[in-house]
Motif scaffolding. Structure first.
Motif, PDB file in Angstrom:
ATOM      1  N   ASP A   1       0.831  -1.208   0.000  1.00 19.58           N
ATOM      2  CA  ASP A   1       0.000   0.000   0.000  1.00 19.58           C
ATOM      3  C   ASP A   1       0.860   1.251   0.000  1.00 19.58           C
ATOM      4  OD1 ASP A   1      -2.506  -1.129  -0.121  1.00 19.58           O
ATOM      5  OD2 ASP A   1      -2.709  -1.320   2.053  1.00 19.58           O
ATOM      6  N   ASN A   2       1.891   1.259   0.855  1.00 20.25           N
ATOM      7  CA  ASN A   2       2.764   2.434   0.957  1.00 20.25           C
ATOM      8  C   ASN A   2       3.515   2.682  -0.344  1.00 20.25           C
ATOM      9  OD1 ASN A   2       2.014   2.852   3.609  1.00 20.25           O
ATOM     10  ND2 ASN A   2       3.694   1.649   4.454  1.00 20.25           N
ATOM     11  N   ILE A   3       3.939   1.595  -0.987  1.00 21.67           N
ATOM     12  CA  ILE A   3       4.652   1.736  -2.260  1.00 21.67           C
ATOM     13  C   ILE A   3       3.730   2.333  -3.317  1.00 21.67           C
ATOM     14  CG2 ILE A   3       5.708   0.455  -4.178  1.00 21.67           C
ATOM     15  CD1 ILE A   3       6.771  -1.539  -2.097  1.00 21.67           C
ATOM     16  N   SER A   4       2.510   1.811  -3.382  1.00 17.84           N
ATOM     17  CA  SER A   4       1.566   2.320  -4.392  1.00 17.84           C
ATOM     18  C   SER A   4       1.237   3.789  -4.137  1.00 17.84           C
ATOM     19  CB  SER A   4       0.287   1.474  -4.408  1.00 17.84           C
ATOM     20  OG  SER A   4      -0.372   1.524  -3.163  1.00 17.84           O
ATOM     21  N   THR A   5       1.174   4.168  -2.849  1.00 18.60           N
ATOM     22  CA  THR A   5       0.914   5.580  -2.507  1.00 18.60           C
ATOM     23  C   THR A   5       2.072   6.452  -2.964  1.00 18.60           C
ATOM     24  OG1 THR A   5      -0.409   4.937  -0.590  1.00 18.60           O
ATOM     25  CG2 THR A   5       0.466   7.194  -0.618  1.00 18.60           C
ATOM     26  N   GLU A   6       3.323   5.999  -2.670  1.00 16.92           N
ATOM     27  CA  GLU A   6       4.507   6.761  -3.070  1.00 16.92           C
ATOM     28  C   GLU A   6       4.591   6.905  -4.580  1.00 16.92           C
ATOM     29  OE1 GLU A   6       7.020   8.299  -1.355  1.00 16.92           O
ATOM     30  OE2 GLU A   6       5.803   8.024   0.445  1.00 16.92           O
ATOM     31  N   LEU A   7       4.177   5.847  -5.289  1.00 14.83           N
ATOM     32  CA  LEU A   7       4.256   5.864  -6.751  1.00 14.83           C
ATOM     33  C   LEU A   7       3.043   6.531  -7.392  1.00 14.83           C
ATOM     34  CD1 LEU A   7       5.611   2.249  -7.440  1.00 14.83           C
ATOM     35  CD2 LEU A   7       6.873   4.398  -7.653  1.00 14.83           C
ATOM     36  N   LYS A   8       2.061   6.884  -6.522  1.00 14.42           N
ATOM     37  CA  LYS A   8       0.839   7.540  -7.003  1.00 14.42           C
ATOM     38  C   LYS A   8       0.115   6.691  -8.054  1.00 14.42           C
ATOM     39  CE  LYS A   8       2.345  12.296  -6.088  1.00 14.42           C
ATOM     40  NZ  LYS A   8       3.543  11.915  -5.310  1.00 14.42           N
ATOM     41  N   THR A   9      -0.088   5.418  -7.707  1.00 14.78           N
ATOM     42  CA  THR A   9      -0.796   4.494  -8.595  1.00 14.78           C
ATOM     43  C   THR A   9      -1.554   3.492  -7.746  1.00 14.78           C
ATOM     44  OG1 THR A   9      -0.548   3.023 -10.497  1.00 14.78           O
ATOM     45  CG2 THR A   9       1.111   2.845  -8.769  1.00 14.78           C
ATOM     46  N   ASN A  10      -2.446   2.722  -8.351  1.00 16.41           N
ATOM     47  CA  ASN A  10      -3.144   1.695  -7.585  1.00 16.41           C
ATOM     48  C   ASN A  10      -2.263   0.454  -7.481  1.00 16.41           C
ATOM     49  OD1 ASN A  10      -3.579   0.058  -9.986  1.00 16.41           O
ATOM     50  ND2 ASN A  10      -5.182   1.547 -10.523  1.00 16.41           N
ATOM     51  N   LYS A  11      -2.619  -0.447  -6.546  1.00 12.30           N
ATOM     52  CA  LYS A  11      -1.773  -1.605  -6.245  1.00 12.30           C
ATOM     53  C   LYS A  11      -1.583  -2.513  -7.463  1.00 12.30           C
ATOM     54  CE  LYS A  11      -2.614  -3.617  -2.216  1.00 12.30           C
ATOM     55  NZ  LYS A  11      -3.352  -4.100  -1.025  1.00 12.30           N
ATOM     56  N   GLU A  12      -2.625  -2.625  -8.288  1.00 13.23           N
ATOM     57  CA  GLU A  12      -2.536  -3.518  -9.439  1.00 13.23           C
ATOM     58  C   GLU A  12      -1.504  -3.035 -10.465  1.00 13.23           C
ATOM     59  OE1 GLU A  12      -5.382  -2.341  -8.183  1.00 13.23           O
ATOM     60  OE2 GLU A  12      -6.036  -4.212  -7.205  1.00 13.23           O
ATOM     61  N   ASP A  13      -1.221  -1.729 -10.463  1.00  9.57           N
ATOM     62  CA  ASP A  13      -0.321  -1.166 -11.479  1.00  9.57           C
ATOM     63  C   ASP A  13       1.068  -0.865 -10.929  1.00  9.57           C
ATOM     64  OD1 ASP A  13      -2.336  -1.272 -13.349  1.00  9.57           O
ATOM     65  OD2 ASP A  13      -3.089   0.735 -12.845  1.00  9.57           O
ATOM     66  N   VAL A  14       1.377  -1.330  -9.716  1.00  5.97           N
ATOM     67  CA  VAL A  14       2.658  -1.007  -9.085  1.00  5.97           C
ATOM     68  C   VAL A  14       3.838  -1.466  -9.941  1.00  5.97           C
ATOM     69  CG1 VAL A  14       4.194  -1.709  -7.189  1.00  5.97           C
ATOM     70  CG2 VAL A  14       1.936  -0.801  -6.686  1.00  5.97           C
ATOM     71  N   MET A  15       3.790  -2.724 -10.406  1.00  4.98           N
ATOM     72  CA  MET A  15       4.930  -3.259 -11.150  1.00  4.98           C
ATOM     73  C   MET A  15       5.145  -2.512 -12.462  1.00  4.98           C
ATOM     74  SD  MET A  15       6.448  -5.280  -9.283  1.00  4.98           S
ATOM     75  CE  MET A  15       7.689  -5.605 -10.532  1.00  4.98           C
ATOM     76  N   SER A  16       4.062  -2.206 -13.147  1.00  5.47           N
ATOM     77  CA  SER A  16       4.217  -1.484 -14.418  1.00  5.47           C
ATOM     78  C   SER A  16       4.744  -0.067 -14.169  1.00  5.47           C
ATOM     79  CB  SER A  16       2.888  -1.421 -15.175  1.00  5.47           C
ATOM     80  OG  SER A  16       1.902  -0.754 -14.418  1.00  5.47           O
ATOM     81  N   LYS A  17       4.321   0.538 -13.029  1.00  9.64           N
ATOM     82  CA  LYS A  17       4.801   1.873 -12.683  1.00  9.64           C
ATOM     83  C   LYS A  17       6.297   1.832 -12.360  1.00  9.64           C
ATOM     84  CE  LYS A  17       4.150   6.251 -11.571  1.00  9.64           C
ATOM     85  NZ  LYS A  17       3.740   7.271 -12.552  1.00  9.64           N
ATOM     86  N   ILE A  18       6.717   0.794 -11.622  1.00  5.01           N
ATOM     87  CA  ILE A  18       8.145   0.644 -11.305  1.00  5.01           C
ATOM     88  C   ILE A  18       8.943   0.467 -12.587  1.00  5.01           C
ATOM     89  CG2 ILE A  18       9.851  -0.913 -10.254  1.00  5.01           C
ATOM     90  CD1 ILE A  18       7.832  -1.393  -8.006  1.00  5.01           C
ATOM     91  N   SER A  19       8.445  -0.385 -13.504  1.00  4.88           N
ATOM     92  CA  SER A  19       9.133  -0.601 -14.781  1.00  4.88           C
ATOM     93  C   SER A  19       9.246   0.690 -15.574  1.00  4.88           C
ATOM     94  CB  SER A  19       8.396  -1.660 -15.603  1.00  4.88           C
ATOM     95  OG  SER A  19       8.379  -2.901 -14.943  1.00  4.88           O
ATOM     96  N   SER A  20       8.172   1.462 -15.550  1.00  4.73           N
ATOM     97  CA  SER A  20       8.168   2.737 -16.274  1.00  4.73           C
ATOM     98  C   SER A  20       9.201   3.687 -15.675  1.00  4.73           C
ATOM     99  CB  SER A  20       6.776   3.365 -16.199  1.00  4.73           C
ATOM    100  OG  SER A  20       6.781   4.669 -16.722  1.00  4.73           O
ATOM    101  N   ASN A  21       9.250   3.756 -14.330  1.00  3.96           N
ATOM    102  CA  ASN A  21      10.215   4.630 -13.660  1.00  3.96           C
ATOM    103  C   ASN A  21      11.648   4.206 -13.956  1.00  3.96           C
ATOM    104  OD1 ASN A  21       8.133   6.063 -12.603  1.00  3.96           O
ATOM    105  ND2 ASN A  21       8.433   5.463 -10.475  1.00  3.96           N
ATOM    106  N   ILE A  22      11.876   2.877 -14.003  1.00  3.66           N
ATOM    107  CA  ILE A  22      13.225   2.382 -14.295  1.00  3.66           C
ATOM    108  C   ILE A  22      13.638   2.781 -15.715  1.00  3.66           C
ATOM    109  CG2 ILE A  22      14.575   0.274 -14.704  1.00  3.66           C
ATOM    110  CD1 ILE A  22      13.056  -0.985 -12.346  1.00  3.66           C
ATOM    111  N   ARG A  23      12.676   2.631 -16.645  1.00  5.86           N
ATOM    112  CA  ARG A  23      12.977   3.031 -18.031  1.00  5.86           C
ATOM    113  C   ARG A  23      13.335   4.517 -18.103  1.00  5.86           C
ATOM    114  NH1 ARG A  23       8.665  -0.358 -19.337  1.00  5.86           N
ATOM    115  NH2 ARG A  23       7.244   1.428 -19.435  1.00  5.86           N
ATOM    116  N   GLU A  24      12.530   5.342 -17.414  1.00  8.13           N
ATOM    117  CA  GLU A  24      12.791   6.786 -17.422  1.00  8.13           C
ATOM    118  C   GLU A  24      14.152   7.094 -16.807  1.00  8.13           C
ATOM    119  OE1 GLU A  24       9.571   8.744 -15.483  1.00  8.13           O
ATOM    120  OE2 GLU A  24       8.056   8.019 -16.909  1.00  8.13           O
ATOM    121  N   LEU A  25      14.485   6.361 -15.747  1.00  5.94           N
ATOM    122  CA  LEU A  25      15.769   6.573 -15.084  1.00  5.94           C
ATOM    123  C   LEU A  25      16.926   6.195 -16.004  1.00  5.94           C
ATOM    124  CD1 LEU A  25      17.070   7.422 -12.415  1.00  5.94           C
ATOM    125  CD2 LEU A  25      16.961   5.050 -11.678  1.00  5.94           C
ATOM    126  N   LYS A  26      16.758   5.086 -16.733  1.00  3.93           N
ATOM    127  CA  LYS A  26      17.796   4.667 -17.670  1.00  3.93           C
ATOM    128  C   LYS A  26      17.987   5.713 -18.769  1.00  3.93           C
ATOM    129  CE  LYS A  26      17.573  -0.373 -17.131  1.00  3.93           C
ATOM    130  NZ  LYS A  26      17.175  -1.658 -17.778  1.00  3.93           N
TER     131      LYS A  26
END
Length: 870
Positions: free
Chosen positions: A713-738
């Motif tokens: 829950d805390n991770i999804s809040t920090e990422l400003k997304t719902n729990k179901e989309d956490v992994m895709s949001k993390i992947s997106s952030n990693i791509r942007e970081l790269k």
């Protein structure tokens, strides 16, 4: 002869036999598998004995390996000579009933004379004096002159272990010339002119424990060529400590100490000891051996201690062996990937063991030197066993180290006297254990427990009415105690489980209408008398009737965890193999710990499979039953007896359906479904060949999952997304970081390129060779390579050396133009020496090489080194 490096020879050998249709197998572990006759693997064929005897089917009829080996028989001679070693690598090719003498002898000749380009006239062979077949192949097929084929007896040319495969052999020697011996010398003698490089064993027999040689139905081939020894031949060195990869270790030790190898023979001994022992300890730890006081662990501990002491002889006061091991790992890691994978743990184990030893050795050395002075003053040659034991017992000074130091001084130690003192101390410790802790044996405190018996009813009941038989306060029996007193109470019957078999003791209350005792723990004496340890919380306690009531919720959690250990034990055997056995356990109310025998890390996939099996058995709701039977019937039932020597004739068998049967005196659930769920938290090694799993069950799993959900829950809040989309949001952030990092790299490259014009104009010259050096900050290695290429292209004939500092790490890049490469100016060799200046290492191609280092203060010194090298 062809000059080849140590690692190149290994590759050449394996590829040669691969071309002869051999399967290349990785080196087996140093820990023998299912072979109690060996402590450590000391020969190339040792791990494959069962293939030779037919007990197991080999993966192929033709196999080739480079086997890591440890031999400790000559450990005291390591360092004293330049020939002895504990660790070595054995090149070998093996035929399991496929080919025999007519194939291997010509192949061996081909490899030595063609692949390694050893002159034919320098090669001699020996054969077993009865082996006419081998003699004739060497003479008639290979074409060796008769005078270069020497027949020798069984002592020289018949290979065997204490038991197992054996047979005649043929050894191949290289003649090193008259400068190494006389013209009358022959192979097989004691001189140094002829060096044996390859032993071809024609395995025709299986030697049994009675010494009988039983013919094998399918003769086999087993050859062994010491990698280090053949390297000394090809590199034309006098001994193994002068070949390339091993010489690098000596140079590393030189850089740490204040001495150079070859300047003082006495100090050279220490260089050789450290070099050999560091290779040995690195590989042993990589194969899950850890320092201990017995078996393989003691061999390892002795090697670390011996190397550490010789470090002190070289003036090294700090723990340094892990630094030397770093070089071993980087060098040999190209072939043995497990060294790289286990790098951190290898270095950490070495560092901890060395630091622990250094803490104890200082005082011990002072005391030992005092004793040596006393012996010399009194004209004595032997240190007493009592004094040697005092050094061991008081200062932790190992007896083998005492013996070694005395031997160096021409003195001895009374080993028999030392062993006697050790046995007396064990007796004292045993008596102390029996006489400690408020009389937990019948021999203490005026026989406090004589004639006492109590009945355990905790398998069936959580509470019962009991008579208080004895009250103990401050190790004495008393008639009554009052509020605030700490007491031990003994009842005539009790539901409280006394700590044993890894299961912790029960807690709860003992109450009457006039008092209450909070029971904080329950122990058992060796005569199974339950001791309720606690504190009076109200009233006055006397010897009267009371209600004994355990903490039921806590006991239920303990039951869950204990039953789970049984399911886990069986699952481990199913997944990892039947060699797995329990080596200890701790069953608590909030978690469980299970130790088991296994010689390598359990993989993630294996852990998942093990966990799944346990949970499947929980969900199957298997009935849990107990039965009392004799030990023989229990064995026939297939029950697992973990420590059978401690069991009485009648034993308690706990069965969980048809899945698990174990001898156990602990408390358990009545159905596996009561465990609810099982979750493994961790797995790791704790000692030589012993692993540990920590896990939770029941409510603890629920709390664990609830906590994970909160984290999610805390991770999804920090990422400003719902729990179901956490992994895709993390992947997106990693791509942007790269992408951002790529942009940063582009900008850094652009900034670095701005310096190029100035760099190109700053070309220096040494001995007619143009060179350029430059230090950068926060430039990645790939960019540095590109810049070096651009400068090389722009200037033409040049050596380019760049350094970049990123945080606490230095990277070097060296580029050499083609014309200078043709003049034997090699980037790989240059950068190797340059990186050493800053405490690093590296290598690469002749025209481009990279290296890493850590000493930030030495960057400019390293860049300046190029001029010196040129």
């Amino acid at each position: 002869m062809k000059f080849l490096g140590l690692h190149d020879i290994r590759t050449e050998y394996l590829k040669f036999f691969e071309s002869k249709k051999h399967l290349i197998l990785p080196s087996f572990s140093l820990i023998p598998k299912d072979d109690k006759s060996l402590l450590l693997i000391g020969a190339g064929m040792a791990p494959m004995k069962k293939f030779f005897t037919g007990e197991e089917v080999p993966p192929a009829k033709r196999v080739t390996t480079c086997q890591k080996c440890i031999r400790t028989g000559d450990i005291d001679n390591v360092g004293l000579t330049d020939r002895h070693a504990t660790f070595f690598e054995m090149l070998g090719n093996f035929s399991f009933g496929d080919y025999f003498k007519h194939e291997i002898i010509p192949w061996a000749w081909e490899f030595l004379t063609v692949n390694l380009e050893i002159p034919k006239e320098d090669l001699w062979v020996t054969v077993f004096h009865e082996d006419d077949e081998a003699y004739n192949i060497w003479k008639n097929v290979v074409g060796i002159p008769e005078e270069k084929i020497i027949r020798l007896g069984k002592e020289d040319n018949f290979w065997e272990l204490e038991v197992g495969p054996s047979g005649p052999c043929s050894e191949i020697y290289v003649d090193r010339g008259l400068e190494h011996g006389s013209k009358d010398e022959l192979p097989g003698g004691e001189g140094d002119r002829f060096i044996e490089v390859w032993n071809l064993v024609f395995t025709q027999f299986d030697k049994d424990e009675e010494g009988n040689y039983n013919p094998l139905s399918h003769p086999n081939i087993d050859t062994g060529m010491g990698l280090e020894r053949i390297a000394t031949v090809l590199q034309e060195t006098d001994n193994i400590f002068e070949i390339d990869a091993i010489k690098d270790i000596i140079q590393k030790i030189s850089s740490i100490s204040s001495f150079k190898y070859g300047e003082d023979e006495n100090l050279d001994i220490s260089f050789r000891v450290i070099t050999d022992h560091t290779r040995a300890m690195t590989f042993m730890i990589s194969d899950t051996i850890v320092p201990s006081n017995e078996g393989r662990g003691y061999v390892l501990r002795r090697l670390i201690r011996r190397a550490a002491r010789h470090g002190r002889k070289l003036g090294i006061k700090k723990a340094f062996l892990s630094e030397v091991a770093d070089l071993v790992i980087d060098s040999w890691g190209t072939e043995y990937k497990e060294l790289i994978e286990n790098k951190d743990s290898i270095k950490e184990i070495i560092r901890r063991e060395e630091e622990k030893f250094l803490e104890t050795i200082e005082q011990g050395l002072v005391k030992l030197n005092d004793k040596i002075g006393e012996l010399n003053n009194n004209g004595l040659e032997t240190l007493s066993g009592e004094d040697a034991f005092k050094l061991y017992d008081t200062f932790g000074f190992p007896i083998d180290l005492t013996e070694e130091i005395l031997k160096e001084k021409g003195l001895k130690v009374d080993i028999a006297g030392f062993n006697n003192e050790m046995n007396l101390q064990k007796e004292r410790a045993r008596s102390a254990r029996e006489d400690s802790n408020v009389g937990w044996s019948n021999q203490n405190n005026n026989n406090l427990f004589d004639g006492l018996k109590n009945e355990f009813v905790g398998y069936e009941q959580n509470k019962c009415s009991s008579q208080i038989l004895k009250i103990i306060k401050e190790n004495k029996e008393v008639q009554s105690v009052t509020e605030g007193d700490k007491v031990i109470v003994i009842l005539d019957k009790t539901p409280f489980y006394g700590e044993s078999g890894g299961q912790i003791g029960d807690t709860g209350f003992i109450r009457s209408n006039s008092f209450e005792i909070r029971v904080n723990d329950t122990k058992k004496t060796k005569d199974d008398i339950h001791l309720h340890i606690g504190e009076v919380t109200s009233g006055t306690v006397t010897k009267k009737e009371a209600i004994a009531n355990i903490d039921t919720d806590r006991r239920n959690n303990i039951r869950r965890n204990h039953s789970a250990t049984h399911l886990l034990h069986k699952a481990l055997k199913e997944v990892l193999g039947t060699h797995v056995n329990q080596a200890g356990s701790l069953v608590m109310d909030n978690r469980m710990r299970f130790d088991f025998t296994h010689f390598k890390q359990v993989t993630k996939d294996e852990l998942i499979e093990i966990q799944n099996i346990v949970n499947e058995k929980i969900f199957e709701a298997l009935p849990v039953s107990t039965s009392i039977t004799n030990i023989n019937e229990a064995k026939e039932m297939g029950a697992i007896g973990l420590f059978e020597s401690k069991y009485e004739e009648m034993v308690r068998v706990v069965s969980m359906g048809n899945f698990s049967k174990e001898l156990c005196g602990g408390t358990h659930v009545s159905n596996t479904s009561e465990i609810s769920m099982f979750k493994i938290l961790s797995e790791g090694g704790i000692s030589n060949g012993v692993r540990r799993i920590e896990a939770i069950t029941g409510p603890e799993v629920y709390s664990y999952l609830e906590n994970l959900d909160n984290i999610y829950d805390n991770i999804s809040t920090e990422l400003k997304t719902n729990k179901e989309d956490v992994m895709s949001k993390i992947s997106s952030n990693i791509r942007e970081l790269k992408e951002a990092n790529k942009e940063i790299e582009r900008l850094e490259h652009s900034l670095a390129k701005d310096k190029l014009s100035g760099i190109s104009d700053n070309v220096k010259e040494k001995n007619g060779i143009s060179y350029v050096t430059q230090k950068f900050d926060n430039v990645d290695v790939n960019t540095l390579r590109d810049l070096a290429d651009e400068v090389r292209d722009k200037v033409g004939s040049v050596v380019v050396l760049f350094a970049t500092v990123n945080g606490d790490k230095i990277n070097f890049v060296c580029a050499v133009s083609k014309d200078l490469v043709e003049k034997n100016i090699f980037a790989g060799k240059l950068i190797k020496e340059i990186a050493k200046v800053a405490g690093g290492g590296g290598g690469g191609r002749n025209d481009m090489a990279t290296a890493g280092a850590k000493d930030l203060d030495k960057v400019q010194d390293a860049l300046d080194k190029l001029e010196e090298l040129l």
